[in-house]
Design a protein around this motif. Sequence first.
Motif, short mmCIF file in Angstrom:
data_model
loop_
_atom_site.label_atom_id
_atom_site.label_comp_id
_atom_site.label_asym_id
_atom_site.label_seq_id
_atom_site.Cartn_x
_atom_site.Cartn_y
_atom_site.Cartn_z
N VAL A 22 -6.49 1.20 -2.67
CA VAL A 22 -6.96 2.58 -2.48
C VAL A 22 -6.09 3.59 -3.20
O VAL A 22 -6.61 4.50 -3.87
CB VAL A 22 -7.02 2.90 -0.97
CG1 VAL A 22 -7.25 4.39 -0.74
CG2 VAL A 22 -8.11 2.09 -0.29
N LEU A 23 -4.77 3.45 -3.10
CA LEU A 23 -3.88 4.44 -3.69
C LEU A 23 -3.55 4.14 -5.15
O LEU A 23 -2.69 4.79 -5.74
CB LEU A 23 -2.60 4.54 -2.86
CG LEU A 23 -2.81 4.91 -1.39
CD1 LEU A 23 -1.48 5.02 -0.67
CD2 LEU A 23 -3.60 6.22 -1.25
N GLY A 28 6.52 5.17 5.33
CA GLY A 28 5.60 4.29 4.64
C GLY A 28 4.15 4.64 4.93
O GLY A 28 3.81 5.04 6.06
N ILE A 29 3.29 4.52 3.92
CA ILE A 29 1.88 4.86 4.06
C ILE A 29 1.05 3.62 3.75
O ILE A 29 1.23 2.98 2.71
CB ILE A 29 1.48 6.00 3.10
CG1 ILE A 29 2.33 7.25 3.37
CG2 ILE A 29 -0.01 6.32 3.22
CD1 ILE A 29 2.15 8.35 2.33
N ARG A 30 0.16 3.26 4.67
CA ARG A 30 -0.75 2.14 4.45
C ARG A 30 -2.18 2.66 4.51
O ARG A 30 -2.57 3.35 5.46
CB ARG A 30 -0.56 1.07 5.54
CG ARG A 30 0.71 0.26 5.39
CD ARG A 30 0.66 -0.71 4.22
NE ARG A 30 -0.48 -1.61 4.29
CZ ARG A 30 -0.47 -2.77 4.95
NH1 ARG A 30 0.61 -3.14 5.63
NH2 ARG A 30 -1.53 -3.55 4.95
N ALA A 31 -2.97 2.31 3.52
CA ALA A 31 -4.38 2.70 3.49
C ALA A 31 -5.19 1.66 4.25
O ALA A 31 -5.17 0.47 3.90
CB ALA A 31 -4.87 2.83 2.06
N THR A 32 -5.91 2.10 5.28
CA THR A 32 -6.75 1.15 6.01
C THR A 32 -7.87 0.61 5.14
O THR A 32 -8.40 -0.48 5.41
CB THR A 32 -7.34 1.81 7.27
OG1 THR A 32 -8.06 3.00 6.91
CG2 THR A 32 -6.24 2.17 8.26
N GLY A 33 -8.21 1.32 4.07
CA GLY A 33 -9.22 0.83 3.13
C GLY A 33 -8.80 -0.44 2.43
O GLY A 33 -9.65 -1.19 1.93
N ASP A 34 -7.49 -0.71 2.40
CA ASP A 34 -7.01 -1.96 1.81
C ASP A 34 -7.09 -3.13 2.78
O ASP A 34 -6.74 -4.26 2.42
CB ASP A 34 -5.56 -1.79 1.33
CG ASP A 34 -5.45 -0.87 0.13
OD1 ASP A 34 -6.45 -0.73 -0.59
OD2 ASP A 34 -4.36 -0.28 -0.08
N MET A 35 -7.55 -2.86 3.99
CA MET A 35 -7.77 -3.92 4.98
C MET A 35 -9.25 -4.14 5.25
O MET A 35 -9.69 -5.28 5.39
CB MET A 35 -7.06 -3.57 6.29
CG MET A 35 -5.55 -3.63 6.21
SD MET A 35 -4.77 -2.89 7.67
CE MET A 35 -4.25 -1.32 6.99
N ILE A 36 -10.02 -3.04 5.32
CA ILE A 36 -11.43 -3.16 5.73
C ILE A 36 -12.40 -2.41 4.84
O ILE A 36 -13.60 -2.44 5.08
CB ILE A 36 -11.62 -2.67 7.18
CG1 ILE A 36 -11.35 -1.16 7.29
CG2 ILE A 36 -10.74 -3.46 8.13
CD1 ILE A 36 -11.85 -0.56 8.58
#
Length: 377
Positions: A224-225, A323-331
Motif C-alpha cells: 500500500v505505501l 511504526g505504521i502498518r497498512a491493513t491493506g497489506d493484510m486484507i
Amino acid sequence: MNRDVVVTGIGLVSCAGEGIAAHLAAFASAEPPRTDAETFAPYPVHPVAPLTLDTQIPKKSDQRQMEPWQRLGVYAAGLALDSAGVKEDAAFKSALQLIVAAGGGERDVAVDGAILTGLREAADPGAFLNERLLNDLRPTLFLAQLSNLLAGNISIVHGVTGASRTFMGEESAGVDALRIGHARIASGQVEAMMVGGSYSAERPDVMVIHEMGGFLLKPTYRPVLEREDENGGGFVLGSAAAFLVLEAAEHAAARGAKALARLLPVANDRVARAPGSVTESLTRLIDEAGIERPDVVLSGATGLSDLAREEIAGIQARLPGTGIRATGDMIGHPMEVAAPFGAALAAALCAVGSAGEVAVTSVGHRRGEGVIRVVKA
C-alpha cells in the motif's frame, strides 16, 4: 456519565482466513496477501478465504437468499458472538443493539449488461429502460440491495433483536459506526452493542464504479505505501467482514466476560479535500483522541498515493518514530470495513499482549477521516 467501553468479542473474515488467530498470523507475516489477478484483469482483488457457511448460517435457505456481502457479514457477526461467549445467550442477544456499516448491496450483473447492450439500438431509450426494469428484475432484487438487510439477516440468523442502525458512506461509515457505538455505551444509554460491516469485492460492478473514478491499482498488487507512480497509485479491493461486541466494562465484568481491550472515544472529521487538508485533519484528530505513544499505527490507507503521503505526514507529525502498518497489506481495501477491521485487529493485538496501545487511522478515498485508540484492558 463516562463509562469505560471494552471489546469482548471479535469476528473477522478476509483473504487471510477467519478468526483472530488467522489475522494475527497475517499481521506477523511478511508475505503478501492472497490475490486474484485473473478474474477481473487487469484489476487485482483479494478474494475471501473459503468459508464453511453452515457453521454460522445453518439453514441453506438463509444462505441462498443472501448476497455474498450479507453472508460474509452474518458469518463474521456469528464469530463475534462466539468470541464474546454469548452465542447461546438469548437474553443477552435480545438486548444487544447493532450498528452496521454497509454499501448499497449487489446488482444483477447479467440484467445490467443486457439493458446496457439493448439501449444502444433502442428507438426510444427511455421507454426501453422502463420496460426492461419492470420485466427483467427479480421481484426480490430491489430488496436485496437495501443496506439494512445485513442487520436484518444478523437478527434472523443469530437472534440479535435489539435496535439496529445502518450507516452508508464508504470508509467514513465504519468510523461513525464505532464512534456512535462507543458513545452510546460510554454515556449509559445502552450496555452492549455489536458494531461492524462487510464488503464483497469480487464483483464486476464495483470494479466499473471505482475505475470510473480512477481509483483502482493495476495490473498487479504492490504494498500500500509503495504505490507511488505516475498514475497516483490506487487501491486493491478486498472481500472482508469485521464485527466487534462492545460492552460497558461493568456489564462485562458482571457476566464474567473477558475484556480483550478497551476502546477509547473515536475522533472523526470530514474536511474539504485540498492539498494538506488530510495532514492537518489527522494531526488534529490524533490530539483529540489523546494518542501519544502507541506501539503501532494501523493505517487503513487506500493506496492512493497522494492521500497516503498526507496521512503518513500527519501521523509522523504527532507520533514520530512510531511504526505504521497498512491493513491493506493484510486484507486489501474493504471500504466500509476498513475502520472496524483496524479496531478489531488492534483489540486482538492488545488481547494477546503484542501491544499495550494501538492507534488506527482511516482516511476515505473521497471523504472522511477518523482516528481510533485501542488500549490494553
